[in-house]
Design a protein around this motif. Structure first.
Motif, short mmCIF file in Angstrom:
data_model
loop_
_atom_site.label_atom_id
_atom_site.label_comp_id
_atom_site.label_asym_id
_atom_site.label_seq_id
_atom_site.Cartn_x
_atom_site.Cartn_y
_atom_site.Cartn_z
N ILE A 17 40.33 31.93 46.04
CA ILE A 17 40.36 31.62 44.60
C ILE A 17 41.24 32.62 43.87
N GLN A 18 41.06 33.90 44.17
CA GLN A 18 41.84 34.93 43.50
C GLN A 18 43.33 34.81 43.84
N ARG A 19 43.61 34.58 45.11
CA ARG A 19 45.02 34.48 45.51
C ARG A 19 45.69 33.24 44.92
N GLN A 20 44.98 32.12 44.87
CA GLN A 20 45.56 30.92 44.28
C GLN A 20 45.85 31.11 42.80
N ARG A 21 45.02 31.90 42.13
CA ARG A 21 45.23 32.16 40.70
C ARG A 21 46.34 33.19 40.46
N GLY A 22 46.71 33.96 41.50
CA GLY A 22 47.79 34.93 41.34
C GLY A 22 47.33 36.38 41.24
N ILE A 23 46.10 36.66 41.65
CA ILE A 23 45.59 38.04 41.64
C ILE A 23 46.31 38.83 42.73
N ASP A 24 46.84 40.01 42.39
CA ASP A 24 47.62 40.80 43.34
C ASP A 24 46.76 41.51 44.38
N LEU A 25 45.61 42.02 43.94
CA LEU A 25 44.76 42.80 44.84
C LEU A 25 43.34 42.24 44.78
N PRO A 26 43.06 41.20 45.55
CA PRO A 26 41.73 40.57 45.50
C PRO A 26 40.66 41.42 46.16
N THR A 27 39.42 41.09 45.88
CA THR A 27 38.28 41.71 46.56
C THR A 27 37.50 40.61 47.29
N ASP A 28 36.54 41.04 48.09
CA ASP A 28 35.68 40.08 48.78
C ASP A 28 34.52 39.64 47.90
N ILE A 109 43.47 43.76 50.64
CA ILE A 109 42.36 43.58 49.72
C ILE A 109 41.84 44.94 49.26
N LYS A 110 41.00 44.88 48.25
CA LYS A 110 40.32 46.08 47.74
C LYS A 110 38.87 46.04 48.18
N PHE A 111 38.39 47.14 48.76
CA PHE A 111 37.00 47.24 49.22
C PHE A 111 36.29 48.24 48.32
N ARG A 277 52.77 53.54 31.66
CA ARG A 277 51.45 54.11 31.93
C ARG A 277 50.49 53.09 32.54
N ILE A 278 50.66 51.81 32.19
CA ILE A 278 49.75 50.78 32.67
C ILE A 278 50.30 50.17 33.96
N GLY A 279 49.52 50.24 35.01
CA GLY A 279 49.93 49.68 36.29
C GLY A 279 49.13 48.46 36.69
N TRP A 280 47.93 48.31 36.08
CA TRP A 280 47.04 47.22 36.46
C TRP A 280 46.35 46.65 35.22
N VAL A 281 46.08 45.35 35.24
CA VAL A 281 45.18 44.73 34.27
C VAL A 281 44.12 43.97 35.05
N GLU A 300 41.93 32.79 35.55
CA GLU A 300 43.18 32.08 35.26
C GLU A 300 43.85 32.64 34.01
N ALA A 301 43.05 32.90 32.98
CA ALA A 301 43.60 33.46 31.73
C ALA A 301 44.16 34.85 31.95
N LEU A 302 43.51 35.63 32.81
CA LEU A 302 43.98 36.99 33.12
C LEU A 302 45.40 36.95 33.66
N VAL A 303 45.64 36.11 34.64
CA VAL A 303 46.95 36.05 35.27
C VAL A 303 47.98 35.43 34.34
N GLN A 304 47.62 34.36 33.65
CA GLN A 304 48.56 33.73 32.73
C GLN A 304 48.94 34.66 31.58
N GLY A 305 47.96 35.44 31.11
CA GLY A 305 48.24 36.40 30.04
C GLY A 305 49.13 37.53 30.51
#
Length: 313
Positions: A17-28, A109-111, A277-281, A300-305
């Motif tokens: 779900i995260q990868r399909q939405r475009g999240i760069d560093l998903p978690t489990d 991924i991020k653990f 200064r900002i590397g992640w949202v 979805e809004a996070l990635v689109q924004g």
């Protein structure tokens, strides 16, 4: 209760779900520590404490009373365990849990692991007789395990120190023991608590800047969308050696942010904190208390924004 196969399948779904939405560093989704008996904290404490050797998890009435008298956690009346001898890893197996996620998602991924400071605050100590000694012992147990994690990023989660800034130096020392043991990207997440949309810790980021600057991490993951604007201003004092991660999705409310909302939050933070200064949202914290239909739309809004702010759409 999940079987091993259903847990693997659920992890596949969460990561995909995260990868399909475009999240760069998903978690489990922290499914590795899912505990039906502790849905309010998703196993954030008890998963780590119960398996340790040297800790008794059966707690008597008098020990409840002793823990209350310590007043370490106003929202927790019962200790997670009683320390009766030297701490050891016991049956805790973060390596196996990380391997499970990696087996279906790959290493990118991020653990997440709960901070030793937050864990130590939930214990009734009958052995060490000194909080700092207990804290160090707990940090070393976690460090032994995270040293063998084979994933892209380790995130230490801490939701107690924001309300106890006076403990910053001792908490940073313990967190750094764990961070130093990991060879990949190192992140530390801080929030002011989230139990059914309620803020648990009082405080502000201004009181925590010195503490944040002590951390030997690559980036921070900070609750900001549900915080007053003055908290954002305080982060200008964080060392440029640490990349800032900015919370732009409020996990304490159901209304879904629009991409324009997210882009505006990023723009405001970038103007306040300066270029580069900002590397992640990211969301302020975990999504587990929100309905799935709400969560999917917020992701979805996070990635689109983000893309809108970057001029990619």
């Amino acid at each position: 209760m999940p079987t091993e196969q259903t847990l693997l399948d659920a992890t596949r779904v969460i990561v995909d779900i995260q990868r399909q939405r475009g999240i760069d560093l998903p978690t489990d989704g922290e499914l590795y520590r899912f505990d039906a008996n502790h849905p309010d904290t998703n196993g954030m404490i008890d998963y780590f404490i119960r398996p340790l050797s040297g800790v008794r998890s059966e707690v008597g009435r008098q020990e409840w009373h002793e823990f209350r008298q310590m007043q370490t956690m106003s929202f927790r009346a019962k200790p997670a365990g009683v320390v009766e001898s030297a701490l050891g890893e016991g049956t805790l197996n973060l390596v196996s849990d990380c391997e499970r996620a990696v087996s279906v998602s790959g290493k990118d991924i991020k653990f997440t692991v709960t901070s030793p400071y937050m864990l130590a605050r939930t214990l009734l100590d009958k052995y060490y007789g000194d909080f700092d000694t207990l804290l160090t012992a707990l940090a070393e147990v976690l460090a032994t395990q995270v040293r063998e994690l084979d994933c892209a990023c380790l995130q230490i989660d801490e939701a107690n120190i924001p309300g106890n800034p006076q403990d910053g130096p001792r908490a940073a020392e313990a967190i750094n023991i764990v961070l130093d043991a990991f060879g990949g990207e190192k992140a530390v997440h801080f929030c002011f608590g989230n139990y059914g949309g309620q803020v648990i810790q009082k405080g502000n980021w201004g009181a925590l800047v010195d503490f944040l600057n002590m951390l030997r991490c690559d980036h921070l993951v900070l609750e900001l969308q549900h915080r007053p604007k003055v908290d954002l201003e305080a982060l200008r004092e964080v060392t440029s050696d640490i990349v800032l991660g900015i919370g732009v999705i409020d996990v304490k409310v159901n209304p879904v942010e629009t991409p324009d909302d997210v882009a505006a939050s990023i723009e405001t933070a970038a103007k306040m904190l300066g270029a580069g200064r900002i590397g992640w949202v990211h969301p302020d914290c975990g999504f587990w208390m929100l309905q799935r239909s709400v969560v999917d739309r917020k992701i979805e809004a996070l990635v689109q924004g983000r893309d809108k702010y970057l001029g990619l759409t």
